[in-house]
Design an enzyme around this catalytic site. Structure first.
Site, PDB file in Angstrom:
ATOM      1  N   GLU A  88      57.197  36.686  48.001  1.00 22.92           N
ATOM      2  CA  GLU A  88      57.119  36.124  49.353  1.00 22.92           C
ATOM      3  C   GLU A  88      56.619  34.674  49.302  1.00 22.92           C
ATOM      4  O   GLU A  88      57.130  33.806  50.004  1.00 22.92           O
ATOM      5  CB  GLU A  88      56.181  36.983  50.208  1.00 22.92           C
ATOM      6  CG  GLU A  88      55.865  36.387  51.573  1.00 22.92           C
ATOM      7  CD  GLU A  88      54.402  36.524  51.931  1.00 22.92           C
ATOM      8  OE1 GLU A  88      53.888  37.649  51.924  1.00 22.92           O
ATOM      9  OE2 GLU A  88      53.775  35.480  52.220  1.00 22.92           O
ATOM     10  N   HIS A  89      55.638  34.424  48.447  1.00 20.60           N
ATOM     11  CA  HIS A  89      55.112  33.057  48.337  1.00 20.60           C
ATOM     12  C   HIS A  89      56.121  32.091  47.730  1.00 20.60           C
ATOM     13  O   HIS A  89      56.054  30.896  47.969  1.00 20.60           O
ATOM     14  CB  HIS A  89      53.859  33.051  47.448  1.00 20.60           C
ATOM     15  CG  HIS A  89      52.584  33.283  48.193  1.00 20.60           C
ATOM     16  ND1 HIS A  89      51.564  32.380  48.209  1.00 20.60           N
ATOM     17  CD2 HIS A  89      52.173  34.327  48.956  1.00 20.60           C
ATOM     18  CE1 HIS A  89      50.564  32.852  48.944  1.00 20.60           C
ATOM     19  NE2 HIS A  89      50.913  34.035  49.405  1.00 20.60           N
ATOM     20  N   GLU A 105      43.626  33.716  47.330  1.00 21.55           N
ATOM     21  CA  GLU A 105      43.882  34.581  48.485  1.00 21.55           C
ATOM     22  C   GLU A 105      43.252  35.967  48.236  1.00 21.55           C
ATOM     23  O   GLU A 105      42.601  36.537  49.101  1.00 21.55           O
ATOM     24  CB  GLU A 105      45.398  34.703  48.714  1.00 21.55           C
ATOM     25  CG  GLU A 105      45.742  35.486  49.974  1.00 21.55           C
ATOM     26  CD  GLU A 105      47.256  35.604  50.214  1.00 21.55           C
ATOM     27  OE1 GLU A 105      48.052  35.092  49.400  1.00 21.55           O
ATOM     28  OE2 GLU A 105      47.627  36.227  51.227  1.00 21.55           O
ATOM     29  N   HIS A 165      54.562  40.596  47.140  1.00 23.43           N
ATOM     30  CA  HIS A 165      53.835  39.540  47.837  1.00 23.43           C
ATOM     31  C   HIS A 165      53.986  38.198  47.113  1.00 23.43           C
ATOM     32  O   HIS A 165      54.120  37.151  47.741  1.00 23.43           O
ATOM     33  CB  HIS A 165      52.357  39.946  47.939  1.00 23.43           C
ATOM     34  CG  HIS A 165      51.456  38.868  48.440  1.00 23.43           C
ATOM     35  ND1 HIS A 165      50.672  38.109  47.597  1.00 23.43           N
ATOM     36  CD2 HIS A 165      51.230  38.399  49.687  1.00 23.43           C
ATOM     37  CE1 HIS A 165      49.989  37.227  48.317  1.00 23.43           C
ATOM     38  NE2 HIS A 165      50.301  37.371  49.584  1.00 23.43           N
TER      39      HIS A 165
END
Lengths: 424, 416
Positions: B62-63, B134, B59
């Protein structure tokens, strides 16, 4: 098929808006009724789409109605309510497959339209009252919707800000009603609210996809024949600029605090909307916006920080999830960025926002749901604007107009939900 | 290069499947009359591929992949007007955009950024702050917590029990070097797929792919996975108290672990069974609803991926324990007596219709094409499965789908 938007008035205050096309495998029909938003009637009104969605005279229970939907190849009925300026919109939307996919040449679309109109106009009632067992179940579900909404802290914080910013106005009401209000709803009160809605509400039926809109409009007219329509005037008050800014803080045991800032948009009428929309997008819309690129990316203050304009009530909201110790920095920086837009926004900034909004409007006609949503968003407007017309208006906005629009924005209310440590 | 056209007569529609010289799988589904296009570029790598690296690395990557040393991808997409995004699941990471105009230019940006990583210790540190927020946001979401508590309790070792974004602590260990080595391992073109759906053509897509990715065979191949997971759930019950007004629950029935993903037929059959036995057209559902134990938020899902298979029920309820017991009783009854034939036919027809409805949605189709590449099925197979599926199959499948002695109930309760 024609691939154009058409609007037909079928009765007083009742119009059918359609977009016929054969490029979809499905059709979409929605039934929308706008009534005044009023704290005294909202708890009855909010239950109308849900009680109607339970049964009809022909399919007298939720089970029978669901079985009918399954036999219509999994057609769906979705009830909901929404706030629209100082009005409450009651809505039931239906999706279904196109006729060419039926096993036996059934006209699925017309069968679905008939079922939807039966749901609206032919509920399973006894005299002038809904059935006690159904009302009892729906009262419970309405209260549960209200309770579960509070589980979503982002939503909760937004609702609380709106309550504070519009205190004393109808707009402060939660569209889901109140616990006390719902508890006092009776079979008779709900029925009379329903009768009032279908006789005096502003009605818009949206149709999208491979649907014969004329046949649906004719069918609707036959249902309306027996109803004496007496449409009510719907009016929304808009405050142009803020009085002294107010600040409200509350504590809750959560990990992340929530910051919600309400601004008056400086909107005189609908003609101001395009420039405010572009300005708001540049301020806090896409990833190129000031709030995303500065508050999130450069300052690393939060995961989300965005602005949106509430066209029908002329205000702008900025929302962010934030650590308590960063809240003051964020509040200051958000206002700095608004000031940036008013004073230093560039042609390049403007171009990015315009392209993004125009590009999005080009995708509207690619799904029946988006077309329905597009039409729905204009339920209060006298004329339906097409995505192309909207794109033209956006494209005509100049940098000076955007700066002026930003300069006219005034801070009204700061709501801060502070994350609190649990006390053992 | 190998190109195949895959047609469906009923839908009067077709798409193209291409194995590019680089090894990349490409899907192009031109849709007549559409003015927008949706493109998605994904790799068969997600949060469960966490062996030897900090939790949440997939993840985190992905950022970071939409950045370069000069300009980030979002700034370039802002110039074209496209809407870009990315997401990470348990078993894949995908980068996407939708646009009305400038498709070729947008596709170029997408392919270029994902295949040209750029990280420094500084950009990694900055992202730790954003992702930290997040993670904190999800910690306040009861529906997220109830799901991950269920997975943590049902699975003893399988990495599906790890939160997709990791934890504030685990992502603090991520370094730029680690990100580069994950790129080498998981982002080879042979492990990836590209799908473009809408107002586009094979020629247009291939022209951009050839230009940005070249035509040389890329190094690296499909990554394989292996999991050791006991049959039994770790805990039968787990609860957490949060700032909620109404309890939420998730009840999961665990199946044996296989390394490979379930077949399309197994997935569709398992979902069909859920609706036949527990759906809105059953007496079971309507009785629980009328008696006030569930709300329309109640639903079942066949939740699967590499090495995990769980049939899950979720919803809000004042009495989650009662609902869980009723579900188990219903399972015992239907295993003993079989599924009612009328129920089966009605639900089969309804699922067939819903499958047809999905063919409007270009976003959904593009996502499904990438998934089909990783899971090894063909897009139109679904419609044939619904036509050929039988009640006997469903009654057989039921018995392996539900072991009432191997389930976990996860509950989020209001704070006292």
């Amino acid at each position: 098929m024609k691939n154009t938007f058409t609007t037909v008035e079928v009765a007083s205050g009742v119009r059918v808006c359609s977009y016929e096309t054969d490029r979809f495998t499905t059709g979409r029909i929605s039934f929308n009724i706008a009534v005044p938003l009023d704290p005294n009637s909202v708890s009855n009104n909010t239950m109308i789409p849900f009680i109607l969605n339970r049964s009809t005279k022909e399919y007298p229970s939720y089970l029978e109605l669901n079985k009918k939907l399954a036999s219509l190849y999994g057609a769906t009925l979705t009830p909901s309510v929404a706030k629209y300026g100082d009005s409450l919109v009651l809505r039931i939307a239906m999706s279904m497959i196109g006729n060419k996919f039926s096993f036996d040449d059934e006209d699925i679309l017309l069968s679905c339209a008939k079922l939807l109109f039966d749901v609206i106009f032919s509920p399973n009632v006894s005299g002038d009252a809904f059935l006690e067992s159904e009302v009892e179940a729906e009262r419970r579900l309405a209260i549960e919707r209200l309770i579960t909404e509070k589980n979503d802290k982002r939503r909760y914080a937004l609702n609380r800000m709106i309550e504070e910013m519009f205190a004393g106005e109808p707009y402060a009401s939660n569209v889901l009603g109140t616990e006390e209000g719902i508890a006092s709803v009776t079979c008779e009160s709900l029925y009379s609210a329903y009768k009032a809605a279908i006789t005096s509400g502003r009605i818009q039926v949206n149709i999208a996809g491979s649907v014969d809109a004329t046949a649906v409009a004719d069918l609707l007219s036959s249902y309306l024949d027996s109803i004496e329509r007496n449409p009510v005037m719907l009016f929304t008050s808009v405050q142009y600029e803020a009085d002294e800014p107010r600040r409200v803080e509350e504590e809750l045991v959560v990990n992340q605090g929530k910051l919600v800032m309400g601004f008056r948009a400086g909107m005189m009428d609908e003609s101001d909307y395009p420039k405010i929309k572009v300005m708001c997008d540049l301020f806090g819309g896409g990833t190129y916006s000031r709030l995303f690129s500065v508050v999130r990316e450069q300052m690393s203050l939060c995961y989300y920080c965005s602005a949106r304009v509430f066209k029908n009530k002329g205000f702008i909201v900025v929302q962010s999830g934030i650590e308590n110790e960063n809240a003051e920095t964020a509040i200051v920086e958000i206002q700095n960025q608004l000031k940036y837009v008013a004073e230093n926004a560039t042609e390049d900034d403007l171009m990015m926002s315009k392209r993004s909004i125009i590009d999005t409007s080009k995708t509207v006609c690619d799904t029946p749901e988006d077309i329905d949503g597009w039409l729905f968003s204009q339920i209060m407007d006298d004329e339906i604007e097409t995505p192309e017309q909207h794109a033209e208006r956006i494209n005509a906005i100049t940098l000076d107009e955007v700066k002026e629009a930003a300069a006219a924005v005034t801070l009204d209310t700061i709501y801060l939900l502070i994350g609190k440590e649990e006390v053992e | 290069m190998e190109l195949r056209e895959i047609k469906n007569e009923l839908l009067d529609s077709s798409y193209f499947e291409i194995t590019h010289d680089t090894g990349l799988k490409i899907f192009v589904y031109p849709k007549t009359g559409y003015s927008s296009t949706y493109a998605i570029f994904g790799t068969d790598y997600g949060s469960i591929d966490a062996d030897g690296i900090p939790n949440g690395t997939a993840h985190f990557l992905e950022h970071k992949l939409f950045e370069s040393d000069e300009v980030d991808a979002f700034q370039l997409f802002a110039q074209t007007g496209a809407n870009a995004n990315a997401y990470t699941t348990f078993d894949r990471t995908c980068y996407l955009f939708s646009c009305g105009d400038n498709f070729k230019e947008n596709l170029k940006i997408l392919l270029d950024f994902v295949t040209h990583p750029y990280f420094t210790e500084e950009t990694v540190r900055k992202e730790q702050g954003i992702i930290g927020q997040e993670i904190r946001m999800y910690q306040d979401e009861p529906s997220w917590q109830v799901l991950f508590n269920l997975l943590r309790a049902a699975y003893q070792k399988h990495p599906v029990r790890i939160d997709i974004a990791g934890t504030v602590e685990s992502i603090a260990d991520i370094t730029a070097d680690m990100l580069y080595s994950c790129i080498d391992k998981f982002y080879s073109l042979g492990n990836m797929a590209l799908a473009c759906v809408g107002n586009t053509s094979v020629e247009e897509v291939l022209a951009v792919v050839d230009e940005v990715l070249g035509t040389d065979k890329a190094s690296g191949a499909r990554v394989t996975r292996h999991f050791d997971e006991p049959y039994e759930v770790g805990q039968a019950y787990i609860e957490e108290h949060m700032a909620v007004a109404m309890p939420q629950f998730a009840l999961g029935f665990k199946e044996p672990t296989y390394d490979e993903r379930p077949s399309l037929r197994e997935k569709l059959l398992s979902t069909l069974i859920l609706d036949c036995v527990f759906g809105e057209t059953t007496e079971f559902y309507n009785k629980l609803l009328d008696d006030g134990y569930i709300s329309p938020s109640f639903g079942g899902e066949y939740f699967t991926g590499p090495g995990f298979r769980l049939t899950m029920f979720t919803g809000d309820s004042r009495e989650p324990q009662y609902v869980a017991e009723e579900i188990k009783l219903r399972i015992k009854d239907v295993i003993a007596n079989g599924i009612n034939e009328d129920d089966f036919e009605r639900v089969r027809r309804s699922h067939y219709g819903r499958a047809i409805m999905d063919y409007n949605d270009i976003d959904g189709l593009a996502n499904e094409l990438v998934l089909s590449s990783f899971e090894g099925f063909k897009l139109f197979d679904e419609i044939d499965v619904y036509k050929s599926i039988t009640l006997e199959e469903a009654n057989e499948r039921l018995k392996e789908q539900f072991d009432v002695n191997n389930c976990t109930l996860s509950v989020v309760l209001p704070k006292e």
